[in-house]
Write a protein that holds these residues in place. Structure first.
Motif, PDB file in Angstrom:
ATOM      1  N   PHE A   1      -1.957  12.664   4.550  1.00  0.00           N
ATOM      2  CA  PHE A   1      -1.227  11.414   4.696  1.00  0.00           C
ATOM      3  C   PHE A   1      -0.620  11.348   6.091  1.00  0.00           C
ATOM      4  O   PHE A   1      -0.076  12.344   6.585  1.00  0.00           O
ATOM      5  CB  PHE A   1      -0.144  11.297   3.629  1.00  0.00           C
ATOM      6  CG  PHE A   1      -0.696  11.139   2.245  1.00  0.00           C
ATOM      7  CD1 PHE A   1      -1.012   9.883   1.750  1.00  0.00           C
ATOM      8  CD2 PHE A   1      -0.936  12.245   1.437  1.00  0.00           C
ATOM      9  CE1 PHE A   1      -1.542   9.726   0.478  1.00  0.00           C
ATOM     10  CE2 PHE A   1      -1.467  12.101   0.172  1.00  0.00           C
ATOM     11  CZ  PHE A   1      -1.779  10.834  -0.313  1.00  0.00           C
ATOM     12  N   ILE A   2      -0.729  10.181   6.728  1.00  0.00           N
ATOM     13  CA  ILE A   2      -0.263  10.069   8.111  1.00  0.00           C
ATOM     14  C   ILE A   2       1.252  10.002   8.195  1.00  0.00           C
ATOM     15  O   ILE A   2       1.815  10.197   9.276  1.00  0.00           O
ATOM     16  CB  ILE A   2      -0.894   8.853   8.825  1.00  0.00           C
ATOM     17  CG1 ILE A   2      -0.460   7.542   8.169  1.00  0.00           C
ATOM     18  CG2 ILE A   2      -2.405   8.975   8.862  1.00  0.00           C
ATOM     19  CD1 ILE A   2      -0.935   6.318   8.939  1.00  0.00           C
ATOM     20  N   MET A   3       1.911   9.740   7.059  1.00  0.00           N
ATOM     21  CA  MET A   3       3.376   9.774   6.997  1.00  0.00           C
ATOM     22  C   MET A   3       3.786  10.594   5.786  1.00  0.00           C
ATOM     23  O   MET A   3       3.222  10.430   4.702  1.00  0.00           O
ATOM     24  CB  MET A   3       3.962   8.357   6.867  1.00  0.00           C
ATOM     25  CG  MET A   3       3.659   7.452   8.029  1.00  0.00           C
ATOM     26  SD  MET A   3       4.034   5.722   7.644  1.00  0.00           S
ATOM     27  CE  MET A   3       2.674   5.315   6.529  1.00  0.00           C
ATOM     28  N   GLY A   4       4.748  11.473   5.967  1.00  0.00           N
ATOM     29  CA  GLY A   4       5.230  12.257   4.848  1.00  0.00           C
ATOM     30  C   GLY A   4       5.953  11.378   3.847  1.00  0.00           C
ATOM     31  O   GLY A   4       6.672  10.448   4.224  1.00  0.00           O
TER      32      GLY A   4
ATOM     33  N   TRP B   1      -8.003   5.846   6.054  1.00  0.00           N
ATOM     34  CA  TRP B   1      -8.193   5.211   4.747  1.00  0.00           C
ATOM     35  C   TRP B   1      -6.880   4.606   4.268  1.00  0.00           C
ATOM     36  O   TRP B   1      -5.837   5.259   4.290  1.00  0.00           O
ATOM     37  CB  TRP B   1      -8.660   6.285   3.757  1.00  0.00           C
ATOM     38  CG  TRP B   1      -9.346   5.807   2.519  1.00  0.00           C
ATOM     39  CD1 TRP B   1      -8.949   4.793   1.694  1.00  0.00           C
ATOM     40  CD2 TRP B   1     -10.545   6.337   1.937  1.00  0.00           C
ATOM     41  NE1 TRP B   1      -9.818   4.668   0.639  1.00  0.00           N
ATOM     42  CE2 TRP B   1     -10.806   5.598   0.763  1.00  0.00           C
ATOM     43  CE3 TRP B   1     -11.409   7.371   2.282  1.00  0.00           C
ATOM     44  CZ2 TRP B   1     -11.898   5.864  -0.065  1.00  0.00           C
ATOM     45  CZ3 TRP B   1     -12.492   7.629   1.470  1.00  0.00           C
ATOM     46  CH2 TRP B   1     -12.745   6.876   0.316  1.00  0.00           C
ATOM     47  N   VAL B   2      -6.940   3.350   3.800  1.00  0.00           N
ATOM     48  CA  VAL B   2      -5.806   2.691   3.152  1.00  0.00           C
ATOM     49  C   VAL B   2      -6.302   2.113   1.834  1.00  0.00           C
ATOM     50  O   VAL B   2      -7.336   1.440   1.798  1.00  0.00           O
ATOM     51  CB  VAL B   2      -5.211   1.562   4.021  1.00  0.00           C
ATOM     52  CG1 VAL B   2      -4.027   0.902   3.301  1.00  0.00           C
ATOM     53  CG2 VAL B   2      -4.770   2.079   5.383  1.00  0.00           C
TER      54      VAL B   2
ATOM     55  N   ARG C   1      -1.678   5.070  -0.200  1.00  0.00           N
ATOM     56  CA  ARG C   1      -1.021   5.267   1.098  1.00  0.00           C
ATOM     57  C   ARG C   1      -2.003   5.659   2.212  1.00  0.00           C
ATOM     58  O   ARG C   1      -3.032   6.298   1.959  1.00  0.00           O
ATOM     59  CB  ARG C   1       0.076   6.325   0.967  1.00  0.00           C
ATOM     60  CG  ARG C   1       1.233   5.843   0.092  1.00  0.00           C
ATOM     61  CD  ARG C   1       2.390   6.809   0.087  1.00  0.00           C
ATOM     62  NE  ARG C   1       3.506   6.247  -0.671  1.00  0.00           N
ATOM     63  CZ  ARG C   1       4.700   6.811  -0.766  1.00  0.00           C
ATOM     64  NH1 ARG C   1       4.924   7.972  -0.155  1.00  0.00           N
ATOM     65  NH2 ARG C   1       5.655   6.232  -1.457  1.00  0.00           N
ATOM     66  N   PRO C   2      -1.687   5.279   3.455  1.00  0.00           N
ATOM     67  CA  PRO C   2      -2.569   5.587   4.589  1.00  0.00           C
ATOM     68  C   PRO C   2      -2.757   7.090   4.757  1.00  0.00           C
ATOM     69  O   PRO C   2      -1.791   7.855   4.726  1.00  0.00           O
ATOM     70  CB  PRO C   2      -1.817   4.977   5.786  1.00  0.00           C
ATOM     71  CG  PRO C   2      -0.945   3.914   5.196  1.00  0.00           C
ATOM     72  CD  PRO C   2      -0.535   4.444   3.856  1.00  0.00           C
ATOM     73  N   ARG C   3      -3.996   7.485   4.965  1.00  0.00           N
ATOM     74  CA  ARG C   3      -4.342   8.896   5.054  1.00  0.00           C
ATOM     75  C   ARG C   3      -5.622   9.047   5.852  1.00  0.00           C
ATOM     76  O   ARG C   3      -6.246   8.051   6.226  1.00  0.00           O
ATOM     77  CB  ARG C   3      -4.551   9.474   3.642  1.00  0.00           C
ATOM     78  CG  ARG C   3      -5.649   8.748   2.851  1.00  0.00           C
ATOM     79  CD  ARG C   3      -5.423   8.878   1.360  1.00  0.00           C
ATOM     80  NE  ARG C   3      -6.472   8.239   0.561  1.00  0.00           N
ATOM     81  CZ  ARG C   3      -6.463   6.951   0.220  1.00  0.00           C
ATOM     82  NH1 ARG C   3      -5.498   6.162   0.637  1.00  0.00           N
ATOM     83  NH2 ARG C   3      -7.433   6.455  -0.525  1.00  0.00           N
TER      84      ARG C   3
ATOM     85  N   PHE D   1       0.831  -1.207   0.000  1.00  0.00           N
ATOM     86  CA  PHE D   1       0.000   0.000   0.000  1.00  0.00           C
ATOM     87  C   PHE D   1       0.868   1.262   0.000  1.00  0.00           C
ATOM     88  O   PHE D   1       0.374   2.361   0.246  1.00  0.00           O
ATOM     89  CB  PHE D   1      -0.933   0.023   1.227  1.00  0.00           C
ATOM     90  CG  PHE D   1      -0.232  -0.177   2.534  1.00  0.00           C
ATOM     91  CD1 PHE D   1       0.389   0.874   3.185  1.00  0.00           C
ATOM     92  CD2 PHE D   1      -0.185  -1.428   3.112  1.00  0.00           C
ATOM     93  CE1 PHE D   1       1.040   0.686   4.395  1.00  0.00           C
ATOM     94  CE2 PHE D   1       0.461  -1.637   4.320  1.00  0.00           C
ATOM     95  CZ  PHE D   1       1.077  -0.565   4.967  1.00  0.00           C
ATOM     96  N   MET D   2       2.188   1.101  -0.290  1.00  0.00           N
ATOM     97  CA  MET D   2       3.089   2.242  -0.248  1.00  0.00           C
ATOM     98  C   MET D   2       3.651   2.636  -1.618  1.00  0.00           C
ATOM     99  O   MET D   2       3.982   3.798  -1.837  1.00  0.00           O
ATOM    100  CB  MET D   2       4.250   1.953   0.711  1.00  0.00           C
ATOM    101  CG  MET D   2       3.839   1.888   2.168  1.00  0.00           C
ATOM    102  SD  MET D   2       3.046   3.403   2.776  1.00  0.00           S
ATOM    103  CE  MET D   2       4.350   4.604   2.522  1.00  0.00           C
ATOM    104  N   THR D   3       3.799   1.701  -2.543  1.00  0.00           N
ATOM    105  CA  THR D   3       4.433   2.014  -3.825  1.00  0.00           C
ATOM    106  C   THR D   3       3.656   3.079  -4.583  1.00  0.00           C
ATOM    107  O   THR D   3       4.230   4.044  -5.104  1.00  0.00           O
ATOM    108  CB  THR D   3       4.562   0.742  -4.688  1.00  0.00           C
ATOM    109  OG1 THR D   3       5.376  -0.208  -3.985  1.00  0.00           O
ATOM    110  CG2 THR D   3       5.202   1.064  -6.024  1.00  0.00           C
TER     111      THR D   3
END
Length: 387
Positions: free
Chosen positions: A189-192, A212-213, A176-178, A169-171
């Motif tokens: 987004f929960i991570m920059g 959301w993912v 991406r998680p948000r 879920f990152m590529t």
């Protein structure tokens, strides 16, 4: 390091809202090398305080007719059966807005009603084939046995932090998680994107937002939220406020066409026979993290990395730790050629990279209690719908 702590979960619609989520640490009892001798961290929450129920939120079905018609005549056939007017979209409409192909979206469907709908459409328009399941949304709700905004917020925090989406879920940035809290606002987004290696820029998901993912309208997506309204019509801007006694924490999973095919769900009759309990291990899976036990004895750099890994979990949960570990692995791989060249000048050899804990479940353990509640709810959904 003491991993037992209390996390303050905050609201964004109501900035004054705060809920405490406590974590307790204990030594792992497993003998697998990836977790042996480590510390496992569990949330302090009594799942017995909640009822747990799985539901089909909606289903989209494609129908092909022998005789062309307009969407309103399709609605006229379906509305008396399901008790409400479904959304009907003509696919590839011709002049006069007629078509032989229609996509029907039914909210909160009952399997018997869907079967009756297919029979009625066949009688009226003559189906070329059985209805094809295009997409579906399944939810598992956790409702406090006694109404409690605090318990709902705490469960939202647990579901978001312990969700384990077993896929990449990152590529793709859109996966991406948000979180979102308003249709007018852009997702956060929960991570920059440039801070996957560090927790310093994390943005924890508020308990009154939607976590959301997975991309919108993608093959699969997950959402965690407080369920406070129902029958929302985003186009018309209308919804029904739920009574406080029906407020609950919810995790939703949307499955698109290819995902359904992989599960063996192609036609409407496949859905009727489907074993919904199968969804738990693949889509409603939750994990707890493990951490180094004797971190105080480690090199200061190693200790700092593990402390930051703990902070990442507190901020972004299991998905955040997965992203951090993936970024660290990529960084080590990219740095190896230069490191190998440097060590060669000193007549030293580079150490082999360990593959320990790099599998799908990494350094996590199954959150058995939460997985069990979700599995039981999905199994009961199958009983209700005739699966």
């Amino acid at each position: 390091m003491n991993y037992s702590t209390k996390v303050v979960l905050r609201g964004i619609k109501d900035p004054k809202r705060q809920v405490l989520l406590e974590y307790r640490a204990a030594p792992t009892t497993g003998t697998q090398r990836r977790v042996a001798g480590k510390t496992v961290v569990h949330p302090v929450i009594d799942l017995g305080d909640y009822t747990c129920r799985a539901v089909i939120d909606w289903v989209e079905i494609d129908f092909w007719f022998e005789h062309p018609t307009q969407f309103r005549f399709v609605q006229d056939v379906l509305s008396p059966i399901i008790g409400r007017q479904p959304h009907v979209e003509p696919l590839d409409p011709r002049p006069g807005k007629v078509s032989t192909e229609f996509r029907v979206k039914v909210q909160e469907p009952q399997m018997d009603h869907l079967t009756s709908c297919e029979e009625a459409l066949d009688k009226k328009f003559v189906l070329q084939m059985h209805g094809v399941i295009r997409s579906i949304e399944i939810s598992v709700d956790f409702k406090p046995k006694r109404p409690s905004s605090e318990k709902i917020g705490r469960m939202v925090g647990v579901l978001a932090r312990h969700l384990f989406p077993n896929r990449d879920f990152m590529t793709d940035r859109l996966d991406r998680p948000r979180f979102l809290w308003s249709r007018e606002e852009k997702p956060i987004f929960i991570m920059g994107a440039n801070n996957l290696l560090s927790s310093h820029a994390d943005r924890p998901a508020p308990i009154d937002a939607t976590f959301w993912v997975g991309r919108r309208n993608g093959q699969v997506s997950w959402r965690v939220m407080e369920k406070l309204i129902d029958n929302q019509n985003t186009g018309a801007g209308t919804w029904d406020e739920l009574p406080v006694s029906e407020h609950r924490a919810r995790i939703e999973v949307t499955l698109d066409r290819q995902e359904l095919i992989d599960l063996g769900v192609d036609f409407l009759h496949d859905l009727r026979r489907f074993n919904f309990a199968r969804l738990q291990g693949k889509y409603f899976q939750f994990m707890v993290p493990t951490f180094e036990n004797q971190v105080a004895d480690k090199h200061p750099a190693h200790r700092a990395l593990e402390v930051d890994r703990w902070k990442r979990f507190v901020n972004a949960g299991i998905v955040g730790v997965i992203a951090m570990e993936g970024a660290r692995q990529s960084f080590r791989q990219a740095a190896r050629p230069a490191l190998r060249k440097f060590l060669r000048t000193r007549r030293q050899k580079i150490r082999s990279l360990t593959r320990l804990g790099t599998g799908a479940s990494g350094s996590f353990l199954a959150y058995e209690a939460l997985n069990g509640r979700a599995a039981m709810a999905l199994e009961k959904l199958g009983y209700r719908e005739g699966g």
